[in-house]
Scaffold this motif. Structure first.
Motif, PDB file in Angstrom:
ATOM      1  N   GLU A  61     -13.396  -8.013  -8.031  1.00  0.00           N
ATOM      2  CA  GLU A  61     -13.151  -7.396  -6.728  1.00  0.00           C
ATOM      3  C   GLU A  61     -11.666  -7.031  -6.655  1.00  0.00           C
ATOM      4  O   GLU A  61     -10.819  -7.869  -6.938  1.00  0.00           O
ATOM      5  CB  GLU A  61     -13.524  -8.374  -5.620  1.00  0.00           C
ATOM      6  CG  GLU A  61     -13.293  -7.847  -4.217  1.00  0.00           C
ATOM      7  CD  GLU A  61     -13.599  -8.885  -3.155  1.00  0.00           C
ATOM      8  OE1 GLU A  61     -13.076  -8.726  -2.033  1.00  0.00           O
ATOM      9  OE2 GLU A  61     -14.320  -9.858  -3.441  1.00  0.00           O
ATOM     10  N   TRP A  62     -11.356  -5.818  -6.251  1.00  0.00           N
ATOM     11  CA  TRP A  62      -9.976  -5.323  -6.341  1.00  0.00           C
ATOM     12  C   TRP A  62      -9.554  -4.723  -5.004  1.00  0.00           C
ATOM     13  O   TRP A  62     -10.225  -3.852  -4.462  1.00  0.00           O
ATOM     14  CB  TRP A  62      -9.884  -4.245  -7.423  1.00  0.00           C
ATOM     15  CG  TRP A  62      -8.488  -4.003  -7.911  1.00  0.00           C
ATOM     16  CD1 TRP A  62      -7.486  -3.353  -7.267  1.00  0.00           C
ATOM     17  CD2 TRP A  62      -7.958  -4.417  -9.176  1.00  0.00           C
ATOM     18  NE1 TRP A  62      -6.355  -3.327  -8.033  1.00  0.00           N
ATOM     19  CE2 TRP A  62      -6.618  -3.980  -9.226  1.00  0.00           C
ATOM     20  CE3 TRP A  62      -8.493  -5.106 -10.270  1.00  0.00           C
ATOM     21  CZ2 TRP A  62      -5.794  -4.210 -10.322  1.00  0.00           C
ATOM     22  CZ3 TRP A  62      -7.673  -5.336 -11.368  1.00  0.00           C
ATOM     23  CH2 TRP A  62      -6.345  -4.891 -11.394  1.00  0.00           C
ATOM     24  N   VAL A  63      -8.410  -5.168  -4.505  1.00  0.00           N
ATOM     25  CA  VAL A  63      -7.865  -4.645  -3.255  1.00  0.00           C
ATOM     26  C   VAL A  63      -6.438  -4.164  -3.501  1.00  0.00           C
ATOM     27  O   VAL A  63      -5.565  -4.941  -3.925  1.00  0.00           O
ATOM     28  CB  VAL A  63      -7.880  -5.704  -2.132  1.00  0.00           C
ATOM     29  CG1 VAL A  63      -7.257  -5.138  -0.853  1.00  0.00           C
ATOM     30  CG2 VAL A  63      -9.307  -6.191  -1.860  1.00  0.00           C
ATOM     31  N   TRP A  64      -6.205  -2.883  -3.233  1.00  0.00           N
ATOM     32  CA  TRP A  64      -4.862  -2.299  -3.288  1.00  0.00           C
ATOM     33  C   TRP A  64      -4.276  -2.319  -1.870  1.00  0.00           C
ATOM     34  O   TRP A  64      -4.869  -1.770  -0.954  1.00  0.00           O
ATOM     35  CB  TRP A  64      -4.898  -0.849  -3.749  1.00  0.00           C
ATOM     36  CG  TRP A  64      -5.485  -0.542  -5.081  1.00  0.00           C
ATOM     37  CD1 TRP A  64      -6.724  -0.016  -5.318  1.00  0.00           C
ATOM     38  CD2 TRP A  64      -4.859  -0.672  -6.358  1.00  0.00           C
ATOM     39  NE1 TRP A  64      -6.908   0.188  -6.665  1.00  0.00           N
ATOM     40  CE2 TRP A  64      -5.789  -0.202  -7.331  1.00  0.00           C
ATOM     41  CE3 TRP A  64      -3.614  -1.135  -6.779  1.00  0.00           C
ATOM     42  CZ2 TRP A  64      -5.499  -0.194  -8.696  1.00  0.00           C
ATOM     43  CZ3 TRP A  64      -3.326  -1.129  -8.137  1.00  0.00           C
ATOM     44  CH2 TRP A  64      -4.248  -0.661  -9.080  1.00  0.00           C
ATOM     45  N   ILE A  65      -3.114  -2.907  -1.715  1.00  0.00           N
ATOM     46  CA  ILE A  65      -2.350  -2.795  -0.464  1.00  0.00           C
ATOM     47  C   ILE A  65      -1.261  -1.754  -0.705  1.00  0.00           C
ATOM     48  O   ILE A  65      -0.513  -1.850  -1.677  1.00  0.00           O
ATOM     49  CB  ILE A  65      -1.762  -4.154  -0.060  1.00  0.00           C
ATOM     50  CG1 ILE A  65      -2.900  -5.113   0.296  1.00  0.00           C
ATOM     51  CG2 ILE A  65      -0.779  -4.016   1.101  1.00  0.00           C
ATOM     52  CD1 ILE A  65      -2.475  -6.543   0.483  1.00  0.00           C
ATOM     53  N   VAL A  66      -1.186  -0.756   0.145  1.00  0.00           N
ATOM     54  CA  VAL A  66      -0.234   0.336  -0.108  1.00  0.00           C
ATOM     55  C   VAL A  66       1.190  -0.129   0.146  1.00  0.00           C
ATOM     56  O   VAL A  66       1.450  -1.049   0.920  1.00  0.00           O
ATOM     57  CB  VAL A  66      -0.563   1.576   0.744  1.00  0.00           C
ATOM     58  CG1 VAL A  66      -1.936   2.121   0.403  1.00  0.00           C
ATOM     59  CG2 VAL A  66      -0.468   1.259   2.237  1.00  0.00           C
ATOM     60  N   GLY A  67       2.138   0.539  -0.519  1.00  0.00           N
ATOM     61  CA  GLY A  67       3.560   0.244  -0.347  1.00  0.00           C
ATOM     62  C   GLY A  67       4.337   1.491  -0.009  1.00  0.00           C
ATOM     63  O   GLY A  67       3.765   2.565   0.207  1.00  0.00           O
ATOM     64  N   ASN A  68       5.642   1.370   0.010  1.00  0.00           N
ATOM     65  CA  ASN A  68       6.473   2.523   0.349  1.00  0.00           C
ATOM     66  C   ASN A  68       6.470   3.581  -0.754  1.00  0.00           C
ATOM     67  O   ASN A  68       6.713   4.767  -0.493  1.00  0.00           O
ATOM     68  CB  ASN A  68       7.909   2.093   0.647  1.00  0.00           C
ATOM     69  CG  ASN A  68       8.527   1.265  -0.451  1.00  0.00           C
ATOM     70  OD1 ASN A  68       8.128   0.111  -0.648  1.00  0.00           O
ATOM     71  ND2 ASN A  68       9.493   1.802  -1.170  1.00  0.00           N
ATOM     72  N   HIS A  69       6.158   3.207  -1.996  1.00  0.00           N
ATOM     73  CA  HIS A  69       6.096   4.186  -3.082  1.00  0.00           C
ATOM     74  C   HIS A  69       4.748   4.895  -3.139  1.00  0.00           C
ATOM     75  O   HIS A  69       4.663   5.995  -3.705  1.00  0.00           O
ATOM     76  CB  HIS A  69       6.368   3.507  -4.430  1.00  0.00           C
ATOM     77  CG  HIS A  69       7.817   3.388  -4.768  1.00  0.00           C
ATOM     78  ND1 HIS A  69       8.473   4.284  -5.581  1.00  0.00           N
ATOM     79  CD2 HIS A  69       8.742   2.474  -4.388  1.00  0.00           C
ATOM     80  CE1 HIS A  69       9.743   3.922  -5.698  1.00  0.00           C
ATOM     81  NE2 HIS A  69       9.927   2.827  -4.984  1.00  0.00           N
ATOM     82  N   ASP A  70       3.696   4.249  -2.644  1.00  0.00           N
ATOM     83  CA  ASP A  70       2.368   4.864  -2.737  1.00  0.00           C
ATOM     84  C   ASP A  70       1.628   4.770  -1.404  1.00  0.00           C
ATOM     85  O   ASP A  70       0.512   4.253  -1.343  1.00  0.00           O
ATOM     86  CB  ASP A  70       1.552   4.211  -3.856  1.00  0.00           C
ATOM     87  CG  ASP A  70       1.448   2.691  -3.718  1.00  0.00           C
ATOM     88  OD1 ASP A  70       2.023   2.131  -2.766  1.00  0.00           O
ATOM     89  OD2 ASP A  70       0.778   2.063  -4.558  1.00  0.00           O
ATOM     90  N   PRO A  71       2.216   5.320  -0.330  1.00  0.00           N
ATOM     91  CA  PRO A  71       1.601   5.175   0.998  1.00  0.00           C
ATOM     92  C   PRO A  71       0.260   5.888   1.142  1.00  0.00           C
ATOM     93  O   PRO A  71      -0.526   5.552   2.022  1.00  0.00           O
ATOM     94  CB  PRO A  71       2.646   5.776   1.941  1.00  0.00           C
ATOM     95  CG  PRO A  71       3.401   6.753   1.087  1.00  0.00           C
ATOM     96  CD  PRO A  71       3.462   6.108  -0.266  1.00  0.00           C
ATOM     97  N   SER A  72       0.007   6.881   0.284  1.00  0.00           N
ATOM     98  CA  SER A  72      -1.245   7.642   0.384  1.00  0.00           C
ATOM     99  C   SER A  72      -2.118   7.422  -0.843  1.00  0.00           C
ATOM    100  O   SER A  72      -2.824   8.328  -1.293  1.00  0.00           O
ATOM    101  CB  SER A  72      -0.933   9.138   0.546  1.00  0.00           C
ATOM    102  OG  SER A  72      -0.153   9.377   1.701  1.00  0.00           O
ATOM    103  N   LEU A  73      -2.074   6.214  -1.378  1.00  0.00           N
ATOM    104  CA  LEU A  73      -2.855   5.887  -2.562  1.00  0.00           C
ATOM    105  C   LEU A  73      -4.330   6.215  -2.328  1.00  0.00           C
ATOM    106  O   LEU A  73      -4.912   5.826  -1.312  1.00  0.00           O
ATOM    107  CB  LEU A  73      -2.700   4.403  -2.893  1.00  0.00           C
ATOM    108  CG  LEU A  73      -3.455   3.880  -4.116  1.00  0.00           C
ATOM    109  CD1 LEU A  73      -2.952   4.548  -5.384  1.00  0.00           C
ATOM    110  CD2 LEU A  73      -3.323   2.364  -4.220  1.00  0.00           C
TER     111      LEU A  73
END
Length: 237
Positions: free
Chosen positions: A115-127
């Motif tokens: 199970e994989w969860v990406w939390i966005v950051g300032n480099h990839d706000p529109s992942l």
């Protein structure tokens, strides 16, 4: 893995491994939460090399492979069934599209395996969800907030990344720098996990301010099977 207690639960620091991309300092490690069977990593900065290559600054183009290889080893070592990536997962929003086929296949296999969860950051706000897994702004796991950047003034338990903390010490006339986590009673900032990530002194005002409120703030890192803990800040008595 080195166990320690955080908010009444056992956590384990997963050691970093020496990178192959020119840096002498060990790459940052990860955090394993046994009760949640969750592996937490921060600041992968996948496709950083290809980002700089577009501007003519040529770096070894294998950073994503190396980072994903180390991540696969950490999943295998811990037996994690869930991965939470705490932001700046790619160096920019176009990073997913720039993954070369081998690295793209590695990432696809990992996101299918657990199970994989990406939390966005300032480099990839529109992942985009093209990366696989779920994409969120922030989330909670058993009452602990998972976000990219520590929020000054936060009083709830929190795990974050963003700052790429490293411990800087003088020993025998040498300046030694090692990736570390920064921890208080209720908050932890993870080190950067990516192969081409730099670092910020863990004792910097920016990091210490972001960790407030706290009564004590320490740099923590694993070394030879034990937990090293270096005081960074103590509240005045």
């Amino acid at each position: 893995m080195v166990p320690f207690s955080f908010c009444g639960d056992e956590m384990r620091l997963v050691s970093g491994t020496p990178p192959r991309l020119g840096s002498r300092a060990p790459s940052g490690g990860a955090l394993f939460w046994p009760r949640e069977q969750a592996l937490l990593v921060a600041d992968l900065h996948l496709e950083k090399a290809s980002f700089f290559a577009r501007a003519g600054q040529m770096l070894p183009p294998y950073d994503s492979r190396e980072t994903l290889e180390r991540l696969a080893l950490a999943i295998r070592e811990t037996g994690a069934r869930r991965v939470f990536a705490l932001g700046d997962n790619f160096h920019d929003d176009g990073g997913v599209a720039r993954l070369e086929p081998h690295a793209a296949g590695m990432l696809a296999a990992l996101t299918r395996a657990v199970e994989w969860v990406w939390i966005v950051g300032n480099h990839d706000p529109s992942l985009e969800k093209d990366a696989g897994g779920e994409v969120v702004e922030e989330t909670q796991l058993n009452g602990v907030i998972l976000r990219h950047k520590a929020r000054a003034g936060e009083t709830a338990p929190e795990l974050s990344g963003h700052f790429h903390p490293k411990l800087v010490v003088e020993a025998r006339g040498r300046r030694i720098s090692r990736a570390c986590a920064v921890a208080s009673e209720r908050r932890i900032i993870l080190p950067a996990f990516g192969a081409l990530t730099g670092g910020m002194n863990a004792a910097s005002t920016e990091i210490l301010s972001a960790m407030q409120p706290a009564s004590a703030i320490d740099a923590i890192l694993p070394a030879q099977g034990r937990l090293l803990q270096y005081p960074l800040w103590r509240a005045a008595a």
